[in-house]
Scaffold this motif. Sequence first.
Motif, PDB file in Angstrom:
ATOM      1  N   ILE A 200     -29.494 -50.549 -30.751  1.00  0.00           N
ATOM      2  CA  ILE A 200     -29.814 -51.946 -30.428  1.00  0.00           C
ATOM      3  C   ILE A 200     -29.781 -52.064 -28.910  1.00  0.00           C
ATOM      4  O   ILE A 200     -28.730 -51.898 -28.291  1.00  0.00           O
ATOM      5  CB  ILE A 200     -28.797 -52.918 -31.037  1.00  0.00           C
ATOM      6  CG1 ILE A 200     -28.709 -52.731 -32.563  1.00  0.00           C
ATOM      7  CG2 ILE A 200     -29.153 -54.366 -30.691  1.00  0.00           C
ATOM      8  CD1 ILE A 200     -27.563 -53.497 -33.206  1.00  0.00           C
ATOM      9  N   SER A 201     -30.930 -52.316 -28.294  1.00  0.00           N
ATOM     10  CA  SER A 201     -30.971 -52.453 -26.844  1.00  0.00           C
ATOM     11  C   SER A 201     -31.593 -53.791 -26.475  1.00  0.00           C
ATOM     12  O   SER A 201     -32.453 -54.315 -27.186  1.00  0.00           O
ATOM     13  CB  SER A 201     -31.754 -51.302 -26.208  1.00  0.00           C
ATOM     14  OG  SER A 201     -33.108 -51.322 -26.613  1.00  0.00           O
ATOM     15  N   PHE A 202     -31.133 -54.354 -25.366  1.00  0.00           N
ATOM     16  CA  PHE A 202     -31.692 -55.610 -24.856  1.00  0.00           C
ATOM     17  C   PHE A 202     -31.296 -55.743 -23.395  1.00  0.00           C
ATOM     18  O   PHE A 202     -30.349 -55.116 -22.915  1.00  0.00           O
ATOM     19  CB  PHE A 202     -31.219 -56.808 -25.683  1.00  0.00           C
ATOM     20  CG  PHE A 202     -29.728 -56.935 -25.862  1.00  0.00           C
ATOM     21  CD1 PHE A 202     -28.994 -57.814 -25.089  1.00  0.00           C
ATOM     22  CD2 PHE A 202     -29.053 -56.178 -26.819  1.00  0.00           C
ATOM     23  CE1 PHE A 202     -27.630 -57.943 -25.248  1.00  0.00           C
ATOM     24  CE2 PHE A 202     -27.683 -56.300 -26.993  1.00  0.00           C
ATOM     25  CZ  PHE A 202     -26.969 -57.182 -26.210  1.00  0.00           C
ATOM     26  N   ASP A 203     -32.053 -56.576 -22.685  1.00  0.00           N
ATOM     27  CA  ASP A 203     -31.848 -56.711 -21.242  1.00  0.00           C
ATOM     28  C   ASP A 203     -30.945 -57.876 -20.860  1.00  0.00           C
ATOM     29  O   ASP A 203     -30.239 -57.819 -19.849  1.00  0.00           O
ATOM     30  CB  ASP A 203     -33.194 -56.891 -20.531  1.00  0.00           C
ATOM     31  CG  ASP A 203     -34.037 -55.628 -20.569  1.00  0.00           C
ATOM     32  OD1 ASP A 203     -33.462 -54.545 -20.805  1.00  0.00           O
ATOM     33  OD2 ASP A 203     -35.260 -55.734 -20.366  1.00  0.00           O
ATOM     34  N   GLY A 204     -30.970 -58.947 -21.629  1.00  0.00           N
ATOM     35  CA  GLY A 204     -30.179 -60.118 -21.286  1.00  0.00           C
ATOM     36  C   GLY A 204     -29.846 -60.938 -22.510  1.00  0.00           C
ATOM     37  O   GLY A 204     -30.487 -60.825 -23.554  1.00  0.00           O
ATOM     38  N   GLY A 205     -28.825 -61.795 -22.372  1.00  0.00           N
ATOM     39  CA  GLY A 205     -28.384 -62.611 -23.492  1.00  0.00           C
ATOM     40  C   GLY A 205     -27.232 -61.973 -24.241  1.00  0.00           C
ATOM     41  O   GLY A 205     -26.726 -60.911 -23.870  1.00  0.00           O
ATOM     42  N   ARG A 206     -26.833 -62.645 -25.330  1.00  0.00           N
ATOM     43  CA  ARG A 206     -25.741 -62.154 -26.166  1.00  0.00           C
ATOM     44  C   ARG A 206     -26.184 -62.156 -27.616  1.00  0.00           C
ATOM     45  O   ARG A 206     -26.848 -63.074 -28.080  1.00  0.00           O
ATOM     46  CB  ARG A 206     -24.500 -63.021 -25.995  1.00  0.00           C
ATOM     47  CG  ARG A 206     -23.869 -62.945 -24.603  1.00  0.00           C
ATOM     48  CD  ARG A 206     -22.674 -63.878 -24.490  1.00  0.00           C
ATOM     49  NE  ARG A 206     -23.088 -65.272 -24.617  1.00  0.00           N
ATOM     50  CZ  ARG A 206     -22.222 -66.285 -24.751  1.00  0.00           C
ATOM     51  NH1 ARG A 206     -20.931 -66.046 -24.777  1.00  0.00           N
ATOM     52  NH2 ARG A 206     -22.676 -67.521 -24.847  1.00  0.00           N
ATOM     53  N   LEU A 207     -25.771 -61.135 -28.342  1.00  0.00           N
ATOM     54  CA  LEU A 207     -26.132 -60.965 -29.746  1.00  0.00           C
ATOM     55  C   LEU A 207     -24.895 -61.070 -30.628  1.00  0.00           C
ATOM     56  O   LEU A 207     -23.867 -60.434 -30.368  1.00  0.00           O
ATOM     57  CB  LEU A 207     -26.753 -59.597 -29.991  1.00  0.00           C
ATOM     58  CG  LEU A 207     -28.259 -59.412 -29.889  1.00  0.00           C
ATOM     59  CD1 LEU A 207     -28.600 -57.956 -30.162  1.00  0.00           C
ATOM     60  CD2 LEU A 207     -29.012 -60.330 -30.858  1.00  0.00           C
ATOM     61  N   LEU A 208     -24.998 -61.868 -31.678  1.00  0.00           N
ATOM     62  CA  LEU A 208     -23.999 -61.865 -32.726  1.00  0.00           C
ATOM     63  C   LEU A 208     -24.403 -60.780 -33.725  1.00  0.00           C
ATOM     64  O   LEU A 208     -25.499 -60.813 -34.281  1.00  0.00           O
ATOM     65  CB  LEU A 208     -23.941 -63.233 -33.407  1.00  0.00           C
ATOM     66  CG  LEU A 208     -22.713 -63.535 -34.254  1.00  0.00           C
ATOM     67  CD1 LEU A 208     -21.453 -63.540 -33.414  1.00  0.00           C
ATOM     68  CD2 LEU A 208     -22.890 -64.869 -34.962  1.00  0.00           C
ATOM     69  N   VAL A 209     -23.530 -59.809 -33.909  1.00  0.00           N
ATOM     70  CA  VAL A 209     -23.810 -58.669 -34.779  1.00  0.00           C
ATOM     71  C   VAL A 209     -22.951 -58.798 -36.023  1.00  0.00           C
ATOM     72  O   VAL A 209     -21.713 -58.758 -35.963  1.00  0.00           O
ATOM     73  CB  VAL A 209     -23.500 -57.331 -34.063  1.00  0.00           C
ATOM     74  CG1 VAL A 209     -23.837 -56.150 -34.965  1.00  0.00           C
ATOM     75  CG2 VAL A 209     -24.262 -57.249 -32.746  1.00  0.00           C
ATOM     76  N   ILE A 210     -23.596 -58.981 -37.178  1.00  0.00           N
ATOM     77  CA  ILE A 210     -22.889 -59.218 -38.439  1.00  0.00           C
ATOM     78  C   ILE A 210     -23.237 -58.115 -39.416  1.00  0.00           C
ATOM     79  O   ILE A 210     -24.396 -57.970 -39.821  1.00  0.00           O
ATOM     80  CB  ILE A 210     -23.257 -60.578 -39.045  1.00  0.00           C
ATOM     81  CG1 ILE A 210     -23.031 -61.701 -38.022  1.00  0.00           C
ATOM     82  CG2 ILE A 210     -22.441 -60.827 -40.310  1.00  0.00           C
ATOM     83  CD1 ILE A 210     -23.552 -63.047 -38.468  1.00  0.00           C
ATOM     84  N   GLU A 211     -22.257 -57.301 -39.780  1.00  0.00           N
ATOM     85  CA  GLU A 211     -22.434 -56.278 -40.816  1.00  0.00           C
ATOM     86  C   GLU A 211     -21.848 -56.817 -42.106  1.00  0.00           C
ATOM     87  O   GLU A 211     -20.694 -57.285 -42.124  1.00  0.00           O
ATOM     88  CB  GLU A 211     -21.725 -54.993 -40.406  1.00  0.00           C
ATOM     89  CG  GLU A 211     -22.282 -54.383 -39.125  1.00  0.00           C
ATOM     90  CD  GLU A 211     -21.387 -53.277 -38.603  1.00  0.00           C
ATOM     91  OE1 GLU A 211     -21.420 -52.169 -39.166  1.00  0.00           O
ATOM     92  OE2 GLU A 211     -20.626 -53.540 -37.640  1.00  0.00           O
ATOM     93  N   SER A 212     -22.622 -56.768 -43.196  1.00  0.00           N
ATOM     94  CA  SER A 212     -22.207 -57.434 -44.429  1.00  0.00           C
ATOM     95  C   SER A 212     -22.429 -56.575 -45.654  1.00  0.00           C
ATOM     96  O   SER A 212     -23.295 -55.694 -45.684  1.00  0.00           O
ATOM     97  CB  SER A 212     -22.997 -58.744 -44.607  1.00  0.00           C
ATOM     98  OG  SER A 212     -22.828 -59.602 -43.521  1.00  0.00           O
ATOM     99  N   ARG A 213     -21.623 -56.851 -46.665  1.00  0.00           N
ATOM    100  CA  ARG A 213     -21.827 -56.243 -47.992  1.00  0.00           C
ATOM    101  C   ARG A 213     -21.612 -57.331 -49.050  1.00  0.00           C
ATOM    102  O   ARG A 213     -20.844 -58.268 -48.863  1.00  0.00           O
ATOM    103  CB  ARG A 213     -20.859 -55.096 -48.209  1.00  0.00           C
ATOM    104  CG  ARG A 213     -19.372 -55.431 -48.001  1.00  0.00           C
ATOM    105  CD  ARG A 213     -18.564 -54.157 -47.946  1.00  0.00           C
ATOM    106  NE  ARG A 213     -17.164 -54.397 -47.674  1.00  0.00           N
ATOM    107  CZ  ARG A 213     -16.387 -53.566 -46.988  1.00  0.00           C
ATOM    108  NH1 ARG A 213     -16.889 -52.424 -46.504  1.00  0.00           N
ATOM    109  NH2 ARG A 213     -15.110 -53.827 -46.802  1.00  0.00           N
ATOM    110  N   ASP A 214     -22.345 -57.225 -50.154  1.00  0.00           N
ATOM    111  CA  ASP A 214     -22.253 -58.219 -51.214  1.00  0.00           C
ATOM    112  C   ASP A 214     -20.916 -58.109 -51.944  1.00  0.00           C
ATOM    113  O   ASP A 214     -20.278 -57.065 -51.928  1.00  0.00           O
ATOM    114  CB  ASP A 214     -23.397 -58.037 -52.210  1.00  0.00           C
ATOM    115  CG  ASP A 214     -24.749 -58.398 -51.585  1.00  0.00           C
ATOM    116  OD1 ASP A 214     -24.789 -59.323 -50.754  1.00  0.00           O
ATOM    117  OD2 ASP A 214     -25.746 -57.739 -51.908  1.00  0.00           O
TER     118      ASP A 214
END
Length: 214
Positions: A200-214
């Motif tokens: 996951i690459s990006f130049d600016g901003g902030r990312l909410l990263v959510i890993e989920s399982r049912d």
Amino acid sequence: MKTLIIGGGNIDSDFALAFMIENPHDFVIAADRGMEFLRKADRLPDWIVGDFDSAAPEALAWFESRGVPVRRFRPQKDSTDMEIAILMALERGSTQITILGATGTRMDHMLGSIKNLSLALRAGVPCSIVDAHNRIRLADKPLTLERREQYGKYVSLLAFGEPVTNLTLRGFFYPLDGYTMTCDDAIGISNQITEDEAQISFDGGRLLVIESRD
């Protein structure tokens, strides 16, 4: 120093106890009603913080009788109990923070706890909210996810505040190349890792990263 914060949200006791055994921490903070889970588990935190408007008085008395230090705040305060706990963890020099009991039926409390991830991010300290089905983190720089270490089947990415620019995903079922993601954009929901590593690459901003399982 690894710090564990126990909040007053919903806690799957079996999951939480197993998580604590498998992931030992150097310092444990109970935030208000989070101490009730620890009392049932017969575990002592290093500190208890909160305004104690929702915790049972007998639970607090039980810990105080065992010498657990308590930092009290008046209910009419500007900070949430979780925010106070995170700030204490940072003040004590934590190098990693994990939060249990930050999710549940109170959506306002959960969203507040997610927003509080910014406190640790600004301090450069990895911080995650974990429950039996999710691991939630906030990122302001590129990261790599290992498929063998992922927390469940799904990975969702959401812009947190300002737009995330030049977002590029590699090793995912749904790749992206140079995308600008805004806070009202749902294109990052329910992706899946297809390679041994996902970038996951990006130049600016902030990312909410959510890993989920049912």
